[in-house]
Design a protein around this motif. Structure first.
Motif, PDB file in Angstrom:
ATOM      1  N   PHE A   1       0.834  -1.206   0.000  1.00  0.00           N
ATOM      2  CA  PHE A   1       0.000   0.000   0.000  1.00  0.00           C
ATOM      3  C   PHE A   1       0.869   1.256   0.000  1.00  0.00           C
ATOM      4  O   PHE A   1       0.582   2.222  -0.727  1.00  0.00           O
ATOM      5  CB  PHE A   1      -0.927   0.009   1.217  1.00  0.00           C
ATOM      6  N   ASP A   2       1.914   1.265   0.819  1.00  0.00           N
ATOM      7  CA  ASP A   2       2.767   2.454   0.853  1.00  0.00           C
ATOM      8  C   ASP A   2       3.621   2.571  -0.399  1.00  0.00           C
ATOM      9  O   ASP A   2       3.994   3.684  -0.789  1.00  0.00           O
ATOM     10  CB  ASP A   2       3.651   2.434   2.102  1.00  0.00           C
ATOM     11  N   VAL A   3       3.937   1.449  -1.046  1.00  0.00           N
ATOM     12  CA  VAL A   3       4.601   1.526  -2.350  1.00  0.00           C
ATOM     13  C   VAL A   3       3.680   2.237  -3.348  1.00  0.00           C
ATOM     14  O   VAL A   3       4.119   3.096  -4.119  1.00  0.00           O
ATOM     15  CB  VAL A   3       4.973   0.121  -2.856  1.00  0.00           C
ATOM     16  N   GLY A   4       2.390   1.883  -3.303  1.00  0.00           N
ATOM     17  CA  GLY A   4       1.428   2.559  -4.170  1.00  0.00           C
ATOM     18  C   GLY A   4       1.333   4.043  -3.858  1.00  0.00           C
ATOM     19  O   GLY A   4       1.225   4.880  -4.774  1.00  0.00           O
ATOM     20  N   ALA A   5       1.374   4.408  -2.584  1.00  0.00           N
ATOM     21  CA  ALA A   5       1.338   5.822  -2.210  1.00  0.00           C
ATOM     22  C   ALA A   5       2.556   6.549  -2.755  1.00  0.00           C
ATOM     23  O   ALA A   5       2.445   7.678  -3.262  1.00  0.00           O
ATOM     24  CB  ALA A   5       1.263   5.955  -0.690  1.00  0.00           C
ATOM     25  N   ALA A   6       3.732   5.926  -2.665  1.00  0.00           N
ATOM     26  CA  ALA A   6       4.949   6.546  -3.194  1.00  0.00           C
ATOM     27  C   ALA A   6       4.838   6.771  -4.702  1.00  0.00           C
ATOM     28  O   ALA A   6       5.251   7.817  -5.225  1.00  0.00           O
ATOM     29  CB  ALA A   6       6.157   5.676  -2.868  1.00  0.00           C
ATOM     30  N   PHE A   7       4.285   5.792  -5.403  1.00  0.00           N
ATOM     31  CA  PHE A   7       4.107   5.929  -6.857  1.00  0.00           C
ATOM     32  C   PHE A   7       3.175   7.087  -7.193  1.00  0.00           C
ATOM     33  O   PHE A   7       3.433   7.875  -8.110  1.00  0.00           O
ATOM     34  CB  PHE A   7       3.555   4.628  -7.436  1.00  0.00           C
ATOM     35  N   LEU A   8       2.087   7.226  -6.450  1.00  0.00           N
ATOM     36  CA  LEU A   8       1.137   8.308  -6.720  1.00  0.00           C
ATOM     37  C   LEU A   8       1.713   9.671  -6.356  1.00  0.00           C
ATOM     38  O   LEU A   8       1.381  10.679  -6.991  1.00  0.00           O
ATOM     39  CB  LEU A   8      -0.166   8.055  -5.962  1.00  0.00           C
ATOM     40  N   ILE A   9       2.567   9.722  -5.341  1.00  0.00           N
ATOM     41  CA  ILE A   9       3.272  10.973  -5.035  1.00  0.00           C
ATOM     42  C   ILE A   9       4.147  11.359  -6.226  1.00  0.00           C
ATOM     43  O   ILE A   9       4.198  12.536  -6.626  1.00  0.00           O
ATOM     44  CB  ILE A   9       4.106  10.809  -3.748  1.00  0.00           C
ATOM     45  N   TYR A  10       4.822  10.380  -6.796  1.00  0.00           N
ATOM     46  CA  TYR A  10       5.610  10.620  -8.013  1.00  0.00           C
ATOM     47  C   TYR A  10       4.738  11.226  -9.113  1.00  0.00           C
ATOM     48  O   TYR A  10       5.103  12.229  -9.737  1.00  0.00           O
ATOM     49  CB  TYR A  10       6.219   9.297  -8.465  1.00  0.00           C
ATOM     50  N   LYS A  11       3.571  10.622  -9.337  1.00  0.00           N
ATOM     51  CA  LYS A  11       2.685  11.103 -10.400  1.00  0.00           C
ATOM     52  C   LYS A  11       2.181  12.515 -10.116  1.00  0.00           C
ATOM     53  O   LYS A  11       2.033  13.337 -11.037  1.00  0.00           O
ATOM     54  CB  LYS A  11       1.504  10.143 -10.559  1.00  0.00           C
ATOM     55  N   CYS A  12       1.906  12.814  -8.841  1.00  0.00           N
ATOM     56  CA  CYS A  12       1.421  14.148  -8.485  1.00  0.00           C
ATOM     57  C   CYS A  12       2.483  15.207  -8.761  1.00  0.00           C
ATOM     58  O   CYS A  12       2.180  16.296  -9.268  1.00  0.00           O
ATOM     59  CB  CYS A  12       1.017  14.195  -7.014  1.00  0.00           C
TER      60      CYS A  12
ATOM     61  N   CYS B   1      11.699  17.075 -14.369  1.00  0.00           N
ATOM     62  CA  CYS B   1      10.568  16.840 -13.481  1.00  0.00           C
ATOM     63  C   CYS B   1      10.582  15.436 -12.895  1.00  0.00           C
ATOM     64  O   CYS B   1      10.281  15.252 -11.716  1.00  0.00           O
ATOM     65  CB  CYS B   1       9.268  17.070 -14.244  1.00  0.00           C
ATOM     66  N   HIS B   2      10.923  14.445 -13.677  1.00  0.00           N
ATOM     67  CA  HIS B   2      10.798  13.067 -13.239  1.00  0.00           C
ATOM     68  C   HIS B   2      11.798  12.705 -12.141  1.00  0.00           C
ATOM     69  O   HIS B   2      11.459  11.923 -11.238  1.00  0.00           O
ATOM     70  CB  HIS B   2      10.949  12.122 -14.430  1.00  0.00           C
ATOM     71  N   TRP B   3      12.999  13.230 -12.188  1.00  0.00           N
ATOM     72  CA  TRP B   3      13.952  12.911 -11.122  1.00  0.00           C
ATOM     73  C   TRP B   3      13.512  13.476  -9.775  1.00  0.00           C
ATOM     74  O   TRP B   3      13.546  12.761  -8.766  1.00  0.00           O
ATOM     75  CB  TRP B   3      15.351  13.405 -11.497  1.00  0.00           C
ATOM     76  N   PRO B   4      13.088  14.734  -9.678  1.00  0.00           N
ATOM     77  CA  PRO B   4      12.555  15.213  -8.393  1.00  0.00           C
ATOM     78  C   PRO B   4      11.310  14.437  -7.945  1.00  0.00           C
ATOM     79  O   PRO B   4      11.121  14.218  -6.742  1.00  0.00           O
ATOM     80  CB  PRO B   4      12.215  16.685  -8.678  1.00  0.00           C
ATOM     81  N   ALA B   5      10.480  14.022  -8.894  1.00  0.00           N
ATOM     82  CA  ALA B   5       9.304  13.221  -8.537  1.00  0.00           C
ATOM     83  C   ALA B   5       9.726  11.880  -7.958  1.00  0.00           C
ATOM     84  O   ALA B   5       9.142  11.389  -6.973  1.00  0.00           O
ATOM     85  CB  ALA B   5       8.425  13.019  -9.773  1.00  0.00           C
ATOM     86  N   PHE B   6      10.752  11.274  -8.554  1.00  0.00           N
ATOM     87  CA  PHE B   6      11.296  10.021  -8.031  1.00  0.00           C
ATOM     88  C   PHE B   6      11.805  10.210  -6.601  1.00  0.00           C
ATOM     89  O   PHE B   6      11.539   9.397  -5.701  1.00  0.00           O
ATOM     90  CB  PHE B   6      12.424   9.539  -8.944  1.00  0.00           C
ATOM     91  N   ALA B   7      12.541  11.296  -6.394  1.00  0.00           N
ATOM     92  CA  ALA B   7      13.091  11.556  -5.061  1.00  0.00           C
ATOM     93  C   ALA B   7      11.977  11.768  -4.049  1.00  0.00           C
ATOM     94  O   ALA B   7      12.054  11.272  -2.910  1.00  0.00           O
ATOM     95  CB  ALA B   7      14.015  12.769  -5.101  1.00  0.00           C
ATOM     96  N   ALA B   8      10.945  12.490  -4.435  1.00  0.00           N
ATOM     97  CA  ALA B   8       9.839  12.764  -3.499  1.00  0.00           C
ATOM     98  C   ALA B   8       9.147  11.479  -3.075  1.00  0.00           C
ATOM     99  O   ALA B   8       8.884  11.259  -1.883  1.00  0.00           O
ATOM    100  CB  ALA B   8       8.840  13.723  -4.141  1.00  0.00           C
TER     101      ALA B   8
ATOM    102  N   ALA C   1      10.310   8.360  -3.193  1.00  0.00           N
ATOM    103  CA  ALA C   1      11.204   7.480  -2.434  1.00  0.00           C
ATOM    104  C   ALA C   1      11.477   8.030  -1.045  1.00  0.00           C
ATOM    105  O   ALA C   1      11.500   7.278  -0.063  1.00  0.00           O
ATOM    106  CB  ALA C   1      12.514   7.296  -3.195  1.00  0.00           C
ATOM    107  N   MET C   2      11.667   9.335  -0.920  1.00  0.00           N
ATOM    108  CA  MET C   2      11.940   9.924   0.394  1.00  0.00           C
ATOM    109  C   MET C   2      10.728   9.803   1.304  1.00  0.00           C
ATOM    110  O   MET C   2      10.877   9.617   2.514  1.00  0.00           O
ATOM    111  CB  MET C   2      12.362  11.381   0.241  1.00  0.00           C
ATOM    112  N   PHE C   3       9.537   9.920   0.753  1.00  0.00           N
ATOM    113  CA  PHE C   3       8.340   9.696   1.565  1.00  0.00           C
ATOM    114  C   PHE C   3       8.304   8.255   2.073  1.00  0.00           C
ATOM    115  O   PHE C   3       8.147   8.006   3.270  1.00  0.00           O
ATOM    116  CB  PHE C   3       7.086   9.979   0.742  1.00  0.00           C
TER     117      PHE C   3
ATOM    118  N   LEU D   1      19.938  12.232  -2.306  1.00  0.00           N
ATOM    119  CA  LEU D   1      18.936  12.500  -1.266  1.00  0.00           C
ATOM    120  C   LEU D   1      18.241  11.219  -0.821  1.00  0.00           C
ATOM    121  O   LEU D   1      18.009  11.005   0.374  1.00  0.00           O
ATOM    122  CB  LEU D   1      17.899  13.501  -1.785  1.00  0.00           C
ATOM    123  N   VAL D   2      17.901  10.368  -1.771  1.00  0.00           N
ATOM    124  CA  VAL D   2      17.251   9.092  -1.426  1.00  0.00           C
ATOM    125  C   VAL D   2      18.206   8.213  -0.634  1.00  0.00           C
ATOM    126  O   VAL D   2      17.808   7.579   0.359  1.00  0.00           O
ATOM    127  CB  VAL D   2      16.776   8.370  -2.696  1.00  0.00           C
TER     128      VAL D   2
END
Length: 772
Positions: free
Chosen positions: A102-113, A125-132, A134-136, A464-465
Motif C-alpha cells: 500500500f505504501d509503495v502505491g502511495a509513493a508511486f502516486l506521489i511521483y505522479k502528483c 521533473c521526473h527525477w525530483p518526482a522520483f526523489a519525493a 522514495a523519500m516519503f 537524497l534518497v
C-alpha cells in the motif's frame, strides 16, 4: 485543448521506451521501495492494533471502531490468495507484505502528483518526482508503519490517490476523474476516518471551481459513486448478524449499534483518546509536527524544499503560471489546483490537532499520536518534490550557464504558441505549428546542456534518497523483531488446560488473539479483555464463551450507581467469584473496576508473565507442595524460553510497543524472584539453591531496571545475607548470580572465594540503596 497538446511544445527531447523517464523512474521507484520494505518486514505480528486487525481478517470479524471493513476484507482475500499460491511466511508476515505494498502505491502516486504539478514532463521533473516518492516511503515514520500490518499505509494510499485524482481532473478536465474521486472519498472512509480531513477541502475546491460545470445529473453520479465506495460497511452488519465472533468489537447487527460503531462512540466521536486528561493544544501539536518533519522525516534542510514547493504553487512566474494551472476557458477554472493541496494540508493539520486529545507527555501515547502525521506527510513530500524541481532549475541555470535559462524561456514561449495554435484548430487536431515553434525557438545551447542537467538532477536526487535510506534503515529494520509474537506465546502457552485468561492491556489482547486465531496457538484457552468486557454490547457475544460464567449485567459499572445497586452490573471481584474454582483463571495487567485495586478475597500468584488467581482461603503455593511449586517453576521457564532476550532500550525506546514487553516481563520477573525468595527463606534451613535462583532473577531486573525499586534492593541484600549466614554449602550445579566484579564465576573465571566476598559487599551496597 488536451493536456498532451498543451505540453507538446514544452517537452524536451528524451529517451523513449523503457528508458523513458516516465517508465524507467517509476519502475525503479517501485522496485527500490518494495525491495527495502521486504528486507525489513516484521517476521511476525507487530505491536499496537496489528494483531487484532489480522485476527479479524482471519476470522472475518469486526475490528475496533470504526470497524475497518475494507482492511479486513482485503487482508483476508490476500491471505487466502497467498496461501493458495504457496507463499511462505506466517499470516502476519504476509499481511505485513500487503501493508508494505500500500505504501509503495502511495509513493508511486506521489511521483505522479509531482509530475503533474511541475508540468515539465521530462528529466527536469521526473527525477525530483522520483526523489519525493522514495523519500516519503523511506522516511522513518512511514517506513516503520509500512513494514507492519496496519491501516495507516492503506490510508496513505487513499490520500495520495485523492490528491492525484484532483490534480488529474485539473489537468484533463475529464468528468471521469470527478466520478472516480467521489468513489475514492467513499471507499477511503471504509479504512480510516481521518481521510475526511482531506476530502472536505478538496471537495469544496471542486464544488467552487466547477460550479458552472456540475449539473444535476453529474451531481447524482457523484453521490452514487460515493455511496458505492461506502459499500464495504455492509460487511460489519453481515458479520455480526450471521457469523459473530468471540472478541469482535461492537454489535453492528442493529442500526443503532452500527451507527455507534461507525461514529466511534465507544471512544468518543472525533476523539483519539477515550479518557479525559489535560492535553496539548492545537498550536503545540502543529509545532511538534513541523519539528518532527524538519528534524526527522526530511532532515538536513531538505524539508525546506517543501516550503519552496508551496511557494511555487502560488507563484505566477513559474512555468507560465501557478503550479497545477491549465489555460482557463469559460467552462472550467482549475487554476488553483496546486494551491488546493496546500490548503488541504493546512486544513488537516489545523482540524486534526484541534480534535486530537491524545496526551503527549507519555512517550508511548506520543508515538500513537505521531502515526497520524503520515497523512500530512503525503502532501509535504509532494511539495518537497516540486521544490526540488524548482531548486534544480535554479542551480542548473546558475551552474550551467544561459542554456538552461534559455531553455526554460523557450518552453514558456512554446506553451504560449501551443495554446494560441490550439484555439484556431479543432480540439482533435494536433497543433503542428506549436511543435514547429518549439523546435525553432529552442536554442542550440539547451541541447548542449541537457545531459548536464540530467546528470545534476540524477546525482542530487539519488543522493537524497540514499541519505534518507541511511538515516531511516536502522530505525525501520524490523526483520528480526518477533518480540510481540514471542511475548504472546510466553503469555498463553504456559497456561493450564482450558484456562480463562483475562488481560488488561492492548498488547496482550491483540497479540494473543492473533497467535490463537491465525496460528492456532492453544485453542483451548479462552481470551478475554477488560476493555471489551466493559461495553454493554458484549452481552450479544457472551454466549459464545462456553466455559465462562458472566454475572448479570454489564462489567465494570461503578459501585453505587443505580445499575450496580439493582444488580444490573458486576465488578471484577464478582466475575472472579463466579469462575475461580470452576476453571483455571489467569490474569495479566492492571486491576480494573470501581477502585482499581486488587479484588478482595483473591490472591494473584506469579505464573509465567501473568498471574494465577486463587481464593484467599485456598492453600498458597509453598515448598511443602512440591508439585505446585514445580508447576510454577515450569511456567516461568517456559515463558522465558520464548523470551531469552528482551527488547533493549537502546533499540526500542519508550515510544515503542516493544518497550512495554521489556517493562512487563521485568516486572513479572521481579515478582517471581521475590516470590521464590520468600519461599526459600521460609524454609528451615533456608533453601540455598532456590534463594540463589531468586537472586539471579533479581540481579537481571536490577541490571535492566527501568526505575529504582526499594523492594528489589531490600530483597537482593536479604538474599545474599541469608545465603552467607547459612551453614549449607553453595551447590556447584546451579548458576550463580553475577554482577560487576564477579562476572565469569559460572565459567570458572572468578573463584568462589571472590564471589562470596563480593556477595558480602553486595549486601551493603543493596541495603544502602534501600535506605537511600
Amino acid at each position: 485543448m488536451s493536456s498532451a497538446k498543451r505540453d507538446a511544445g514544452a517537452k524536451a527531447p528524451q529517451s523513449s521506451g523503457v528508458f523513458s523517464p516516465a517508465v524507467f523512474l517509476p519502475v525503479t521507484l517501485i522496485i527500490t521501495v518494495y525491495g527495502f520494505y521486504i528486507r525489513t518486514l516484521y517476521p511476525s505480528v507487530p505491536g499496537g492494533d496489528s494483531g487484532e486487525l489480522i485476527a479479524e481478517s482471519c476470522n472475518l470479524g469486526v475490528a475496533h471502531p470504526p470497524g475497518y471493513p475494507l482492511f479486513v476484507l482485503v487482508t483476508r482475500a490476500w491471505l487466502d490468495v497467498t496461501a493458495a499460491l504457496g507463499v511462505g511466511g506466517s499470516p502476519a508476515w504476509r499481511a505485513n507484505l500487503l501493508s508494505a505494498g500500500f505504501d509503495v502505491g502511495a509513493a508511486f502516486l506521489i511521483y505522479k502528483c509531482v509530475v503533474i504539478l511541475c508540468r515539465q514532463r521530462d528529466m527536469r521533473c521526473h527525477w525530483p518526482a522520483f526523489a519525493a516518492g522514495a523519500m516519503f516511503a523511506l522516511s522513518p515514520l512511514v517506513w516503520l508503519y509500512a513494514v507492519g500490518a496496519e491501516v495507516f499505509s492503506l490510508n496513505n494510499l487513499f490520500v495520495a490517490w485523492l490528491l492525484y485524482a484532483t490534480l488529474k481532473y485539473a489537468d484533463t478536465k475529464s468528468q471521469g476523474w470527478l466520478v472516480f474521486g467521489a468513489f475514492l472519498c467513499g471507499i477511503a472512509l471504509c479504512n480510516q476516518h481521518t481521510a475526511v480531513l482531506y476530502e472536505v477541502p478538496l471537495v469544496l475546491w471542486i464544488l467552487w471551481t466547477q460550479r458552472r460545470v456540475i449539473t444535476a445529473g453529474l451531481g447524482v453520479k457523484l453521490v452514487l459513486a460515493g455511496l458505492v465506495g461506502l459499500l464495504p460497511y455492509v460487511f460489519l452488519w453481515y458479520s455480526d448478524t450471521y457469523r459473530r465472533q468471540m472478541g469482535s468489537w461492537g454489535d453492528c447487527s442493529t442500526l443503532k449499534g452500527f451507527i455507534r460503531h461507525f461514529l466511534r462512540q465507544d471512544y468518543g466521536t472525533f476523539r483519539l483518546y477515550s479518557r479525559d486528561k489535560e492535553a496539548a493544544g492545537m498550536l503545540e501539536r502543529t509545532w511538534l509536527y513541523f519539528v518532527g518533519f524538519f528534524t526527522s522525516e526530511a532532515p538536513f534542510g531538505t524539508a525546506g524544499l517543501a516550503a519552496v514547493g508551496a511557494w511555487a504553487c502560488f507563484a505566477k512566474s513559474f512555468v507560465g503560471g501557478p503550479l497545477g494551472s491549465v489555460p482557463n476557458n469559460r467552462e472550467v477554472d482549475t487554476s488553483t489546483a496546486g494551491r488546493s493541496i496546500v490548503f488541504a494540508l493546512l486544513f488537516y493539520l489545523g482540524v486534526f490537532h484541534t480534535l486530537s486529545n491524545m496526551p503527549l507527555d507519555d512517550e508511548l501515547l506520543f508515538g500513537v499520536h505521531a502515526r497520524f502525521w503520515q497523512q500530512p506527510n503525503v502532501v509535504a513530500f509532494i511539495l518537497l518534490g516540486v521544490g526540488l524541481s524548482v531548486a534544480l532549475e535554479w542551480v542548473a541555470a546558475k551552474a550551467l550557464g544561459s542554456g538552461v535559462a534559455d531553455n526554460r524561456q523557450a518552453r514558456r514561449a512554446a506553451a504560449r504558441a501551443a495554446e494560441a495554435a490550439g484555439k484556431k484548430k479543432n480540439n482533435n487536431e494536433a497543433p503542428a505549428s506549436a511543435s514547429a515553434s518549439a523546435r525553432s525557438s529552442k536554442p542550440r545551447s539547451a541541447e548542449d546542456t541537457a545531459w548536464k542537467h540530467t546528470l545534476l538532477a540524477s546525482t542530487v536526487c539519488v543522493g537524497l534518497v540514499a541519505m534518507q535510506t541511511a538515516i531511516s534503515f536502522r530505525i525501520s529494520d524490523q526483520s528480526e523483531n518477533d518480540y510481540m509474537g514471542r511475548y504472546a506465546k510466553a503469555m498463553i502457552d504456559p497456561l493450564p488446560e482450558n484456562a480463562v485468561f483475562v488481560s488488561a492491556y492492548d498488547m496482550q489482547w491483540s497479540s494473543g488473539r492473533y497467535m490463537q486465531d491465525c496460528e492456532g496457538l492453544r485453542p483451548d484457552v479462552t481470551l478475554l479483555n477488560n476493555a471489551v468486557l466493559s461495553f454493554d454490547w458484549f452481552a450479544a457475544q457472551a454466549h459464545l464463551y462456553k466455559n465462562v460464567t458472566f454475572p448479570k449485567g454489564q462489567f465494570l459499572a461503578k459501585e453505587g450507581t443505580a445499575d450496580y445497586i439493582n444488580k444490573n452490573a458486576f465488578s471484577f471481584e464478582e466475575f472472579l467469584d463466579a469462575n475461580v474454582g470452576k476453571v483455571p483463571v489467569h490474569h495479566a495487567g492492571a486491576f480494573v473496576g470501581a477502585t482499581d485495586v486488587k479484588p478482595k478475597g483473591f490472591e494473584f500468584d506469579p505464573w509465567g508473565v501473568g498471574t494465577r488467581v486463587r481464593r484467599s482461603t485456598d492453600p498458597a503455593p509453598s515448598l511443602e507442595n512440591a508439585k505446585l511449586m514445580d508447576a510454577f517453576d515450569a511456567a516461568w521457564r517456559k515463558a522465558r524460553s520464548y523470551l531469552p532476550d528482551l527488547p533493549t532500550p537502546q533499540r526500542f525506546d519508550n515510544s515503542t510497543w516493544e518497550s512495554t514487553i521489556r517493562m512487563d516481563v521485568l516486572d513479572k520477573q521481579q515478582a517471581y524472584g521475590e516470590f521464590l525468595l520468600d519461599e526459600a527463606l521460609a524454609a528451615d534451613p533456608i533453601d540455598v539453591p532456590r534463594a540463589l535462583t531468586a537472586a539471579a532473577l533479581l540481579e537481571e531486573c536490577f541490571e535492566n531496571r527501568l526505575r529504582d525499586s526499594a523492594s528489589m534492593f531490600k530483597n537482593l541484600g536479604l538474599a545474599y545475607a541469608r545465603v552467607i549466614q547459612s551453614k549449607n554449602p553453595i551447590p556447584t550445579n546451579i548458576r550463580l548470580p553475577e554482577w560487576d566484579g564477579v562476572r565469569g564465576v559460572n565459567e570458572g573465571k572468578v573463584s568462589m572465594e571472590v564471589w562470596q566476598k563480593g556477595a558480602s559487599l553486595r549486601v551493603l551496597d543493596m541495603w544502602q540503596k534501600f535506605l537511600a
